[in-house]
Design a protein around this motif. Structure first.
Motif, PDB file in Angstrom:
ATOM      1  N   ILE A 331       9.352 -30.269  19.288  1.00  0.00           N
ATOM      2  CA  ILE A 331       9.099 -29.626  20.575  1.00  0.00           C
ATOM      3  C   ILE A 331      10.024 -30.206  21.641  1.00  0.00           C
ATOM      4  CG2 ILE A 331       7.409 -29.386  22.460  1.00  0.00           C
ATOM      5  CD1 ILE A 331       5.233 -29.165  20.343  1.00  0.00           C
ATOM      6  N   ASP A 332      10.604 -29.338  22.442  1.00  0.00           N
ATOM      7  CA  ASP A 332      11.466 -29.751  23.537  1.00  0.00           C
ATOM      8  C   ASP A 332      11.222 -28.812  24.717  1.00  0.00           C
ATOM      9  OD1 ASP A 332      13.265 -31.262  24.899  1.00  0.00           O
ATOM     10  OD2 ASP A 332      14.915 -30.989  23.484  1.00  0.00           O
ATOM     11  N   TRP A 333      11.859 -29.085  25.844  1.00  0.00           N
ATOM     12  CA  TRP A 333      11.647 -28.224  27.005  1.00  0.00           C
ATOM     13  C   TRP A 333      12.841 -28.286  27.953  1.00  0.00           C
ATOM     14  CZ3 TRP A 333       8.701 -32.508  25.894  1.00  0.00           C
ATOM     15  CH2 TRP A 333       8.895 -33.637  26.710  1.00  0.00           C
ATOM     16  N   GLU A 334      12.844 -27.302  28.834  1.00  0.00           N
ATOM     17  CA  GLU A 334      13.900 -27.189  29.836  1.00  0.00           C
ATOM     18  C   GLU A 334      13.241 -26.789  31.149  1.00  0.00           C
ATOM     19  OE1 GLU A 334      17.943 -25.123  29.139  1.00  0.00           O
ATOM     20  OE2 GLU A 334      16.688 -23.599  30.097  1.00  0.00           O
ATOM     21  N   ILE A 335      13.705 -27.376  32.245  1.00  0.00           N
ATOM     22  CA  ILE A 335      13.125 -27.081  33.559  1.00  0.00           C
ATOM     23  C   ILE A 335      14.201 -26.487  34.457  1.00  0.00           C
ATOM     24  CG2 ILE A 335      12.040 -28.035  35.632  1.00  0.00           C
ATOM     25  CD1 ILE A 335      10.818 -30.199  33.880  1.00  0.00           C
ATOM     26  N   ASN A 336      13.878 -25.358  35.067  1.00  0.00           N
ATOM     27  CA  ASN A 336      14.776 -24.696  36.015  1.00  0.00           C
ATOM     28  C   ASN A 336      14.102 -24.713  37.387  1.00  0.00           C
ATOM     29  OD1 ASN A 336      16.541 -23.154  37.467  1.00  0.00           O
ATOM     30  ND2 ASN A 336      16.361 -21.317  36.203  1.00  0.00           N
ATOM     31  N   GLU A 337      14.669 -25.496  38.291  1.00  0.00           N
ATOM     32  CA  GLU A 337      14.076 -25.604  39.633  1.00  0.00           C
ATOM     33  C   GLU A 337      14.734 -24.665  40.633  1.00  0.00           C
ATOM     34  OE1 GLU A 337      13.003 -29.427  41.085  1.00  0.00           O
ATOM     35  OE2 GLU A 337      13.243 -30.377  39.130  1.00  0.00           O
ATOM     36  N   ASN A 338      15.807 -24.021  40.248  1.00  0.00           N
ATOM     37  CA  ASN A 338      16.544 -23.140  41.170  1.00  0.00           C
ATOM     38  C   ASN A 338      16.164 -21.674  40.938  1.00  0.00           C
ATOM     39  OD1 ASN A 338      18.073 -25.324  42.310  1.00  0.00           O
ATOM     40  ND2 ASN A 338      19.255 -25.357  40.407  1.00  0.00           N
ATOM     41  N   ILE A 339      14.888 -21.387  41.185  1.00  0.00           N
ATOM     42  CA  ILE A 339      14.402 -20.028  40.968  1.00  0.00           C
ATOM     43  C   ILE A 339      13.736 -19.486  42.229  1.00  0.00           C
ATOM     44  CG2 ILE A 339      14.066 -20.355  38.488  1.00  0.00           C
ATOM     45  CD1 ILE A 339      11.003 -20.538  39.168  1.00  0.00           C
ATOM     46  N   ALA A 340      13.672 -18.185  42.298  1.00  0.00           N
ATOM     47  CA  ALA A 340      12.946 -17.488  43.364  1.00  0.00           C
ATOM     48  C   ALA A 340      12.100 -16.400  42.719  1.00  0.00           C
ATOM     49  CB  ALA A 340      13.917 -16.877  44.367  1.00  0.00           C
ATOM     50  N   LYS A 341      10.869 -16.283  43.157  1.00  0.00           N
ATOM     51  CA  LYS A 341       9.996 -15.203  42.691  1.00  0.00           C
ATOM     52  C   LYS A 341       9.930 -14.145  43.776  1.00  0.00           C
ATOM     53  CE  LYS A 341       6.102 -17.056  41.653  1.00  0.00           C
ATOM     54  NZ  LYS A 341       4.758 -17.343  41.133  1.00  0.00           N
ATOM     55  N   VAL A 342      10.387 -12.956  43.445  1.00  0.00           N
ATOM     56  CA  VAL A 342      10.378 -11.833  44.390  1.00  0.00           C
ATOM     57  C   VAL A 342       9.254 -10.885  43.989  1.00  0.00           C
ATOM     58  CG1 VAL A 342      11.728  -9.993  45.453  1.00  0.00           C
ATOM     59  CG2 VAL A 342      12.879 -12.047  44.587  1.00  0.00           C
ATOM     60  N   SER A 343       8.473 -10.452  44.953  1.00  0.00           N
ATOM     61  CA  SER A 343       7.367  -9.541  44.663  1.00  0.00           C
ATOM     62  C   SER A 343       7.371  -8.379  45.648  1.00  0.00           C
ATOM     63  CB  SER A 343       6.014 -10.261  44.761  1.00  0.00           C
ATOM     64  OG  SER A 343       5.948 -11.364  43.887  1.00  0.00           O
ATOM     65  N   VAL A 344       7.058  -7.201  45.151  1.00  0.00           N
ATOM     66  CA  VAL A 344       6.820  -6.040  46.014  1.00  0.00           C
ATOM     67  C   VAL A 344       5.406  -5.542  45.752  1.00  0.00           C
ATOM     68  CG1 VAL A 344       9.214  -5.325  46.282  1.00  0.00           C
ATOM     69  CG2 VAL A 344       7.929  -4.520  44.312  1.00  0.00           C
ATOM     70  N   VAL A 345       4.749  -5.091  46.826  1.00  0.00           N
ATOM     71  CA  VAL A 345       3.338  -4.714  46.769  1.00  0.00           C
ATOM     72  C   VAL A 345       3.141  -3.360  47.422  1.00  0.00           C
ATOM     73  CG1 VAL A 345       1.030  -5.273  47.657  1.00  0.00           C
ATOM     74  CG2 VAL A 345       2.489  -7.093  46.745  1.00  0.00           C
ATOM     75  N   GLY A 346       2.276  -2.550  46.850  1.00  0.00           N
ATOM     76  CA  GLY A 346       1.921  -1.279  47.473  1.00  0.00           C
ATOM     77  C   GLY A 346       1.022  -0.445  46.598  1.00  0.00           C
ATOM     78  N   PHE A 347      -0.092   0.025  47.160  1.00  0.00           N
ATOM     79  CA  PHE A 347      -0.974   0.910  46.389  1.00  0.00           C
ATOM     80  C   PHE A 347      -0.307   2.251  46.122  1.00  0.00           C
ATOM     81  CE2 PHE A 347      -4.325  -2.076  46.746  1.00  0.00           C
ATOM     82  CZ  PHE A 347      -5.234  -1.724  45.769  1.00  0.00           C
ATOM     83  N   GLY A 348       0.738   2.564  46.887  1.00  0.00           N
ATOM     84  CA  GLY A 348       1.461   3.800  46.654  1.00  0.00           C
ATOM     85  C   GLY A 348       2.192   3.831  45.327  1.00  0.00           C
ATOM     86  N   MET A 349       2.330   2.687  44.668  1.00  0.00           N
ATOM     87  CA  MET A 349       2.960   2.674  43.340  1.00  0.00           C
ATOM     88  C   MET A 349       2.181   3.525  42.350  1.00  0.00           C
ATOM     89  SD  MET A 349       4.220  -1.228  42.670  1.00  0.00           S
ATOM     90  CE  MET A 349       4.961  -2.222  43.963  1.00  0.00           C
TER      91      MET A 349
END
Length: 408
Positions: A331-349
């Motif tokens: 088992i190994d792992w990798e960490i990415n700290e340079n991320i952005a989470k973009v979200s869009v919201v709307g009941f019209g979807m």
């Protein structure tokens, strides 16, 4: 007479000058023949300063003593505002969470309000007094002081509005709810109305204007919340029932970007539900919330699993992964700290098809890698490299008309 609960944030009462301006605003409302309950946060960045003091004497401050310390911030602000109103010739009285028996349950620093004894409030309102209440705090059954977590004064205000069958007004340093933080999206539109459900989604995804728990409480008891600027007469935003918002909803009502998470990818986990359960149960026991999750089978029939967590929980998860590696060296792992989470919201979807497709098309056409994605009927969240954040904000803002027509 109508009861109105008004909440003022820490930036609104950061100085004595601002405190006096808030007092004048309250008096103006009082003269409209209203019974007023005022909920206050601590002055300015007082809470952060208190936390800094605690950290100077302890690497891990005792939770009980930290709450006892933090509640002093609101005690100062409510007393000063009461004095300011009295000095201006109006009857006012302040109460902290213990004096009002604001009952709470749960844990220190994140307690939830379970009940409020409003008898002292109504008694003083009937005497013509302006009642000032310390937000952010309450007491456990054993009488111990506790706090409600960041943004808890919003929850205090909504809970009081519920108990008093009152209107609720939240005043802060912004003049309403926008389609996107105007500091990030130039020309972002201000919304006249937004539904509880959409505001809950946006608050949960990181929009800072309203506390997530307070909107859930308002939605449960159908208490409309007016959000406006403390020192401006500009019209704000009303958070209310979806039926009272536009009948023909736009596909997307708002967008948020979260830079507070990291992505962890764990390699060579055994390919089984038990393996996933073991990993995420251990993480859950450390009170770490996992947001986005994706998995992929490898050629040797193991699996790689990616997930996102708050940056503050990095060390907790690393300890778990190190113990797993002691049991299984592959088992190994990798960490990415340079991320952005973009979200869009709307009941019209729900009624405007093709939103997800358009989002993916925009990313593909501009060579923007999507690392992970989650979707529901009313929101889409995707992870990108943080250096593309502003580009994505501008693309989505233009495509889905989140900007005012006069800009761009």
């Amino acid at each position: 007479m109508e009861i109105v609960v008004q909440k003022y944030g820490g930036s609104s009462v950061a100085t004595i000058e601002k405190m006096n301006k808030v007092a004048d605003k309250i008096i103006k409302k009082y003269k409209e023949n209203k019974k007023l309950v005022i909920v206050l946060s601590a002055m300015g960045d007082s809470t952060n300063r208190l936390i800094d003091l605690a950290n100077q004497v302890s690497k891990k401050p005792d939770s009980r003593e930290l709450d006892a310390l933090l509640t002093t911030g609101e005690q100062i602000s409510i007393s000063l505002l009461a004095m300011a109103l009295i000095e201006k010739g109006y009857q006012a009285v302040s109460f902290n969470g213990s004096q009002l028996d604001i009952r709470a349950s749960g844990f220190h620093q994140s307690a939830k309000i379970s009940d409020i004894d409003t008898s002292k409030i109504t008694e003083n309102l009937d005497q013509g007094k302006i009642v000032i209440v310390a937000g952010f705090q309450g007491i456990f059954e054993n009488g111990e002081l506790t706090t409600l977590g960041r943004g808890g004064s919003d929850t205090s205000a909504v809970a009081l509005a519920v108990k008093l069958n009152a209107k609720c007004e939240i005043y802060t340093d912004v003049d309403g709810i926008y389609t996107m933080d105007p500091r990030k999206l130039e020309g972002a539109k201000k919304l006249d109305y937004i539904s509880y459900e959409e505001m809950i989604e946006l608050a949960d995804l990181g929009a800072k204007v309203m506390n997530f728990r307070s909107v859930i409480l308002a939605s449960k008891y159908k208490v409309p919340i007016y959000v406006g600027a403390t020192f401006s007469d500009k019209r704000g935003t009303l958070i209310t029932n979806r039926e009272l918002v536009e009948m023909e909803e736009t596909a997307i009502v708002g967008m948020t970007v979260n830079l507070d998470d990291i992505q962890i990818t764990v390699f060579n986990l055994p390919s089984s539900s038990q393996s996933l359960s073991n990993l995420f149960m251990k993480i859950g026991r450390e009170n770490v919330n996992v947001d986005m999750i994706s998995q992929m089978l490898t050629r040797d029939n193991n699996m790689d699993v990616s997930f996102s967590i708050d940056k503050d929980n990095k060390e907790k998860v690393l300890l778990i992964l190190q113990k797993l590696k002691e049991e299984d060296k592959s088992i190994d792992w990798e960490i990415n700290e340079n991320i952005a989470k973009v979200s869009v919201v709307g009941f019209g979807m729900k009624t405007n098809s093709g939103v997800a497709g358009k989002v993916f098309e925009l990313m593909a056409d501009n060579d923007i890698e999507i690392k992970m994605i989650t979707t529901s009927e009313t929101r889409i969240t995707w992870m990108i490299n943080s250096d593309r954040e502003q580009e994505v904000i501008n693309l989505i803002g233009e495509e889905f008309e989140l900007k005012s027509e006069k800009v761009g």
